[in-house]
Design an enzyme around this catalytic site. Sequence first.
Site, mmCIF file in Angstrom:
data_model
loop_
_atom_site.group_PDB
_atom_site.id
_atom_site.type_symbol
_atom_site.label_atom_id
_atom_site.label_comp_id
_atom_site.label_asym_id
_atom_site.label_seq_id
_atom_site.Cartn_x
_atom_site.Cartn_y
_atom_site.Cartn_z
ATOM 1 C CG ASP A 30 -40.102 16.567 -13.567
ATOM 2 O OD1 ASP A 30 -39.805 17.669 -14.061
ATOM 3 O OD2 ASP A 30 -39.973 15.486 -14.158
ATOM 4 C CE1 TYR A 89 -32.824 13.087 -11.965
ATOM 5 C CE2 TYR A 89 -31.226 13.185 -13.748
ATOM 6 C CZ TYR A 89 -32.109 13.811 -12.887
ATOM 7 O OH TYR A 89 -32.268 15.179 -12.950
#
Length: 229
Positions: A30, A89
């Site tokens: 994103d 992540y």
Amino acid sequence: NDRTIQGELERVIGMLVESDIAVVGSGRTDAGVHAEGQVANVRLPDNKFTPERLRSAINGNLWRDIRIMKCEQVDDDFHARFSAKGKTYIYRVVNSPVMSPFWRRFALHEHRPLDISKMNDAARLFLGEHDWTAFSSANSDSVDRVRNITEFSISGAWNEPAMGSMIEFRISGSGFLRYMVRSIVGTLLEVGRGEKDSDTIQTAIISGDRSLAGKTAPAQGLTLYRVEY
């Protein structure tokens, strides 16, 4: 019209080889999300570059906010996205009354106290293979929303540059949907503040009801840390 990592790599490599080329990344992030360990592959029209020369040539023509850390030749059937076995992540939160501005672009500031023990207990609910409809964007391109989370840990320690407690959410899995990690982190932050309980999380996972998940955490705290092959 914004710059993208893929667009910049295609521009620079295309200039170096004097040909239009396509860069394939392990996945999209994103806007505002960082990548320490992004992986990409490209098929070159000739063999005039060694991996070391190619890395130097690309870095010499990129803006300073993008760098190729490692370059190597791979088999023809390698695909940065489809050959990936898993991703990790890290989401960083500075939990203190005041956050150093040096971390502003790379961590979320949370001034309210967070209970790491409660968040770790709730994090175990996310382990395993589930349908993640409640924790992903309604506009996700993926029809199949089943993913397997293999590891999830939350740790905190004093961070001198941040001048506060740095909490790291480290999550590994077979793959992730759009907004999935940020939605999970936002939900656990509500657990850490005492605003949400484990029963609500379990119901959200089973029912797919997005209204039961927490607010999606901001993009700047998230970093793609590693891609496994």
